[in-house]
Design an enzyme around this catalytic site. Sequence first.
Site, PDB file in Angstrom:
ATOM      1  N   ARG A   1     -21.289  16.482 -20.817  1.00  0.00           N
ATOM      2  CA  ARG A   1     -22.102  15.608 -20.332  1.00  0.00           C
ATOM      3  C   ARG A   1     -23.015  16.087 -19.242  1.00  0.00           C
ATOM      4  O   ARG A   1     -24.333  15.538 -19.644  1.00  0.00           O
ATOM      5  CB  ARG A   1     -20.667  14.945 -19.878  1.00  0.00           C
ATOM      6  CG  ARG A   1     -19.814  14.370 -20.443  1.00  0.00           C
ATOM      7  CD  ARG A   1     -18.542  14.503 -21.179  1.00  0.00           C
ATOM      8  NE  ARG A   1     -17.717  14.284 -21.970  1.00  0.00           N
ATOM      9  CZ  ARG A   1     -16.435  13.912 -21.529  1.00  0.00           C
ATOM     10  NH1 ARG A   1     -16.470  14.719 -20.799  1.00  0.00           N
ATOM     11  NH2 ARG A   1     -16.190  12.790 -22.530  1.00  0.00           N
TER      12      ARG A   1
ATOM     13  N   ASP B   1     -18.304  18.422 -26.943  1.00  0.00           N
ATOM     14  CA  ASP B   1     -17.652  17.090 -26.335  1.00  0.00           C
ATOM     15  C   ASP B   1     -18.682  15.973 -27.699  1.00  0.00           C
ATOM     16  O   ASP B   1     -19.688  16.859 -28.145  1.00  0.00           O
ATOM     17  CB  ASP B   1     -17.515  16.958 -25.268  1.00  0.00           C
ATOM     18  CG  ASP B   1     -16.226  15.450 -24.846  1.00  0.00           C
ATOM     19  OD1 ASP B   1     -16.213  14.516 -25.519  1.00  0.00           O
ATOM     20  OD2 ASP B   1     -15.687  16.548 -24.031  1.00  0.00           O
TER      21      ASP B   1
ATOM     22  N   HIS C   1     -13.219  13.380 -29.891  1.00  0.00           N
ATOM     23  CA  HIS C   1     -14.101  14.301 -29.038  1.00  0.00           C
ATOM     24  C   HIS C   1     -14.932  15.030 -29.671  1.00  0.00           C
ATOM     25  O   HIS C   1     -16.039  15.769 -29.714  1.00  0.00           O
ATOM     26  CB  HIS C   1     -13.867  14.976 -27.322  1.00  0.00           C
ATOM     27  CG  HIS C   1     -13.269  13.993 -26.733  1.00  0.00           C
ATOM     28  ND1 HIS C   1     -14.260  12.800 -25.632  1.00  0.00           N
ATOM     29  CD2 HIS C   1     -11.993  13.622 -26.204  1.00  0.00           C
ATOM     30  CE1 HIS C   1     -13.476  12.383 -25.283  1.00  0.00           C
ATOM     31  NE2 HIS C   1     -11.948  13.023 -25.363  1.00  0.00           N
TER      32      HIS C   1
ATOM     33  N   ASP D   1      -7.171  15.269 -26.533  1.00  0.00           N
ATOM     34  CA  ASP D   1      -6.563  14.663 -26.293  1.00  0.00           C
ATOM     35  C   ASP D   1      -7.596  13.644 -26.705  1.00  0.00           C
ATOM     36  O   ASP D   1      -8.676  13.418 -27.772  1.00  0.00           O
ATOM     37  CB  ASP D   1      -7.295  14.824 -24.504  1.00  0.00           C
ATOM     38  CG  ASP D   1      -8.441  15.077 -24.444  1.00  0.00           C
ATOM     39  OD1 ASP D   1      -8.769  15.860 -25.504  1.00  0.00           O
ATOM     40  OD2 ASP D   1      -9.171  14.940 -23.741  1.00  0.00           O
ATOM     41  N   GLU D   2      -7.175  12.226 -26.307  1.00  0.00           N
ATOM     42  CA  GLU D   2      -7.852  11.222 -26.290  1.00  0.00           C
ATOM     43  C   GLU D   2      -8.973  10.760 -27.975  1.00  0.00           C
ATOM     44  O   GLU D   2      -9.585  11.119 -28.400  1.00  0.00           O
ATOM     45  CB  GLU D   2      -9.163  10.829 -25.584  1.00  0.00           C
ATOM     46  CG  GLU D   2      -9.077  10.977 -24.255  1.00  0.00           C
ATOM     47  CD  GLU D   2      -9.855  11.027 -23.427  1.00  0.00           C
ATOM     48  OE1 GLU D   2      -9.576   9.773 -21.843  1.00  0.00           O
ATOM     49  OE2 GLU D   2     -10.491  11.274 -23.156  1.00  0.00           O
TER      50      GLU D   2
ATOM     51  N   TRP E   1      -1.857  16.219 -18.013  1.00  0.00           N
ATOM     52  CA  TRP E   1      -3.265  15.441 -17.169  1.00  0.00           C
ATOM     53  C   TRP E   1      -3.183  14.305 -16.787  1.00  0.00           C
ATOM     54  O   TRP E   1      -3.614  13.453 -15.472  1.00  0.00           O
ATOM     55  CB  TRP E   1      -5.107  15.380 -18.173  1.00  0.00           C
ATOM     56  CG  TRP E   1      -4.961  15.011 -19.617  1.00  0.00           C
ATOM     57  CD1 TRP E   1      -4.184  14.672 -20.238  1.00  0.00           C
ATOM     58  CD2 TRP E   1      -5.491  13.417 -19.808  1.00  0.00           C
ATOM     59  NE1 TRP E   1      -5.084  14.292 -21.023  1.00  0.00           N
ATOM     60  CE2 TRP E   1      -5.646  13.024 -20.584  1.00  0.00           C
ATOM     61  CE3 TRP E   1      -5.725  12.681 -17.752  1.00  0.00           C
ATOM     62  CZ2 TRP E   1      -6.171  12.170 -20.842  1.00  0.00           C
ATOM     63  CZ3 TRP E   1      -6.576  11.280 -19.060  1.00  0.00           C
ATOM     64  CH2 TRP E   1      -7.129  11.338 -20.461  1.00  0.00           C
TER      65      TRP E   1
ATOM     66  N   TYR F   1      -8.642  15.448 -10.604  1.00  0.00           N
ATOM     67  CA  TYR F   1      -9.649  15.213 -11.322  1.00  0.00           C
ATOM     68  C   TYR F   1     -10.675  15.595  -9.209  1.00  0.00           C
ATOM     69  O   TYR F   1     -10.384  14.390  -9.131  1.00  0.00           O
ATOM     70  CB  TYR F   1      -9.449  14.221 -11.999  1.00  0.00           C
ATOM     71  CG  TYR F   1      -9.005  14.288 -13.197  1.00  0.00           C
ATOM     72  CD1 TYR F   1      -8.181  15.132 -13.475  1.00  0.00           C
ATOM     73  CD2 TYR F   1      -9.877  13.684 -14.462  1.00  0.00           C
ATOM     74  CE1 TYR F   1      -7.198  15.352 -14.932  1.00  0.00           C
ATOM     75  CE2 TYR F   1      -8.979  14.412 -15.672  1.00  0.00           C
ATOM     76  CZ  TYR F   1      -8.029  14.899 -15.820  1.00  0.00           C
ATOM     77  OH  TYR F   1      -7.611  14.882 -16.793  1.00  0.00           O
ATOM     78  N   PHE F   2     -11.641  16.186  -9.791  1.00  0.00           N
ATOM     79  CA  PHE F   2     -12.214  15.679  -8.836  1.00  0.00           C
ATOM     80  C   PHE F   2     -14.088  15.843  -9.315  1.00  0.00           C
ATOM     81  O   PHE F   2     -14.871  15.066  -8.279  1.00  0.00           O
ATOM     82  CB  PHE F   2     -12.687  18.066  -9.179  1.00  0.00           C
ATOM     83  CG  PHE F   2     -11.771  19.065  -8.165  1.00  0.00           C
ATOM     84  CD1 PHE F   2     -10.606  17.790  -7.666  1.00  0.00           C
ATOM     85  CD2 PHE F   2     -12.085  20.265  -7.621  1.00  0.00           C
ATOM     86  CE1 PHE F   2      -9.828  19.099  -6.795  1.00  0.00           C
ATOM     87  CE2 PHE F   2     -11.373  20.833  -6.883  1.00  0.00           C
ATOM     88  CZ  PHE F   2      -9.904  19.937  -6.452  1.00  0.00           C
ATOM     89  N   ASP F   3     -13.839  15.146 -10.115  1.00  0.00           N
ATOM     90  CA  ASP F   3     -14.610  13.707 -10.328  1.00  0.00           C
ATOM     91  C   ASP F   3     -14.629  11.859  -9.809  1.00  0.00           C
ATOM     92  O   ASP F   3     -15.882  11.895  -9.478  1.00  0.00           O
ATOM     93  CB  ASP F   3     -14.786  13.191 -11.796  1.00  0.00           C
ATOM     94  CG  ASP F   3     -13.632  12.801 -12.773  1.00  0.00           C
ATOM     95  OD1 ASP F   3     -12.284  13.569 -12.126  1.00  0.00           O
ATOM     96  OD2 ASP F   3     -13.609  12.426 -13.982  1.00  0.00           O
TER      97      ASP F   3
ATOM     98  N   TRP G   1     -15.145  16.769 -14.493  1.00  0.00           N
ATOM     99  CA  TRP G   1     -15.836  15.800 -15.302  1.00  0.00           C
ATOM    100  C   TRP G   1     -16.754  15.808 -14.787  1.00  0.00           C
ATOM    101  O   TRP G   1     -17.209  15.105 -13.636  1.00  0.00           O
ATOM    102  CB  TRP G   1     -15.195  15.797 -16.146  1.00  0.00           C
ATOM    103  CG  TRP G   1     -14.257  15.234 -16.502  1.00  0.00           C
ATOM    104  CD1 TRP G   1     -12.640  15.512 -15.972  1.00  0.00           C
ATOM    105  CD2 TRP G   1     -13.089  16.057 -18.485  1.00  0.00           C
ATOM    106  NE1 TRP G   1     -10.921  15.825 -16.672  1.00  0.00           N
ATOM    107  CE2 TRP G   1     -11.821  16.318 -17.835  1.00  0.00           C
ATOM    108  CE3 TRP G   1     -14.191  16.031 -18.790  1.00  0.00           C
ATOM    109  CZ2 TRP G   1     -11.219  16.711 -18.506  1.00  0.00           C
ATOM    110  CZ3 TRP G   1     -13.317  16.811 -20.211  1.00  0.00           C
ATOM    111  CH2 TRP G   1     -12.255  16.904 -19.612  1.00  0.00           C
TER     112      TRP G   1
ATOM    113  N   GLU H   1     -19.597  13.815 -16.578  1.00  0.00           N
ATOM    114  CA  GLU H   1     -20.659  12.291 -16.807  1.00  0.00           C
ATOM    115  C   GLU H   1     -20.887  11.829 -15.747  1.00  0.00           C
ATOM    116  O   GLU H   1     -22.601  11.685 -15.965  1.00  0.00           O
ATOM    117  CB  GLU H   1     -19.658  11.036 -17.170  1.00  0.00           C
ATOM    118  CG  GLU H   1     -18.669  11.302 -17.975  1.00  0.00           C
ATOM    119  CD  GLU H   1     -17.475  12.133 -17.907  1.00  0.00           C
ATOM    120  OE1 GLU H   1     -17.079  12.697 -16.993  1.00  0.00           O
ATOM    121  OE2 GLU H   1     -16.345  11.393 -19.006  1.00  0.00           O
TER     122      GLU H   1
HETATM  123  C1  ACM Z   1      -8.775  14.463 -19.482  1.00  0.00           C
HETATM  124  O1  ACM Z   1      -9.454  13.598 -19.317  1.00  0.00           O
HETATM  125  N1  ACM Z   1      -8.768  13.184 -20.649  1.00  0.00           N
HETATM  126  C2  ACM Z   1      -9.034  15.471 -20.694  1.00  0.00           C
END
Ligand code: ACM
Length: 544
Positions: free
Chosen positions: A164, A193, A264, A343-344, A410, A435-437, A484, A486
């Site tokens: 990102r 990604d 992704h 994931d996702e 997660w 999650y440090f974001d 993450w 973003e």
């Molecule tokens: C994730 O946060 N999609 C692993």
Amino acid sequence: MRIALLFLLLPFTHVVLAQEPDIIPRPVEIKSPAQPGKFMITTSTSIVLQGAGLEQSADFLKDYLRTYHGVNLSVVKNAKTKNAILLNYERTNKAIPGGYKLEVKSGSIKISGDNEEGVFYGIQTLIQLLPVAPNKMAGAPVSFVQITDYPRFSYRGLHLDVCRHFFPVSYLKKYIDYIALHKMNYFHWHLTDDQGWRIEIKKYPLLTEVGATRHGTIVGRYPGKTNDSIRYGGFYTQDEIRDVVKYAAARYITVIPEIELPGHASAAIAAYPKLSCFPEERTLPPAKSPWWSGDTTGKQLQQTWGVFPDVFCPSDYTFQFLEGVLDEVVELFPAKYIHIGGDECPKDNWKRSEFCQNLIKERGLKDEHGLQSYFIQRMEKYLNGKGKQIIGWDEILEGGLAPNATVMSWRGEQGGITAASQDHYVIMTPSSHLYFDHKQQTKEDSVTIGNYTPVEKIYGYEPISVKLPEGKEQFILGAQANLWTEYIGNTRKLEYMLFPRMAALSEMLWSPKDKRNFANFEKRLPSQLKRYKRWNINYNAVLK
Ligand code: ACM
């Protein structure tokens, strides 16, 4: 009378220190002689290697003392033992390696590691015993102390998303130093990604010629206000990757690459459209976040955040491609683990693809989740054949876990608990705590992804869930925080999100459970914050 006698005896024994030194993560045991004193590290002090294989630890200490204390020590082998920092081994035979003993006394500092890592971690503790500011007398006084210490978990990880937003090798080396200074040992490098492919693959040059640069990025928090129309990109050459891996290894940090599949995948698909089940369909910005810059024909990298339906098609073309990519990845990364994402992955395209529906029937799979499981198991088999183990996000449980997979939990802890119950190894990274974001203050000045995860909450996280069935604790290898990016476009912001959360994380991963106490941590933290300042780290000062 008896009490007086006891005091007379004290200089010859050791007592537990009332005022323990401010060390993070908090060591297992700290003792201090009743007769206090200091050892002065000066230019005439030597670092003495008494065991084999300790050169890189000695170099780390030498560099630190030169940079932050203005003393340049010589590194020698088996020479003098006076006015010396002695590095050696003393095996502890604990299940988790990496322990050490550190003794500071008149004439010497002795660090004895359970193994090479142990010596390195002893050095990290010594660094925290040094005064934060350089001494005007050109030296560093260290108070007499005896420390016995060892890690609680074998996996102590930190992740970074470089897709990102991209961070150059020069900064990654700092990031790796931060991991080392916190006695952590894994760097999870999220390399691919939807918004950028960041690793050079010689067999597939378009991955970086096309897939490393997006034509713009949304402005503001999702869904955004507009598009900045700035081309944004970057990637790491294979030489740079080798350099990062070597730099990390010299700090006893294993680098785990993540190559995302089957979701992704937009950047890879933009480079090689046939990786999609629908190569002819153009990439459309999501209706909710329609801001777009540049070309709208064909396959494109994404310019907004989220989850996108155009995923890898489970075709022979895709498997050949992924095997080709992984052939190069396994050569670059000596780690036992390769992270394959998982994931996702929306199933929309697989549902409407005739090819996928036929494959589901042909293979006797239950549904698209079964197809995802087939995809992951096929990749696992390939990587196992190359001597590697896979890690995947907890979605890899859906449709059946690949036989040897390690799960990164997660979406809370349930995935990890289920996997451990099935005797699979687990790394806990629940977004609720690690999650440090997320925001760390209720009101942040700058945009974040949301939620609220202050330092105190991170500190309180316990990787061994009470819900874990008895006898399955051994499957929890440890935990990891994820960063993450973003909304993290520069290193000052990155550091603000990371510190001092990382101090809390390191103590949760290293220190015995009964040594963890937030009030005590808060008392020790100011020394660490002063050190952060000295290291020119931009930290956040609000803890709860
Ligand atoms: C994730 O946060 N999609 C692993």
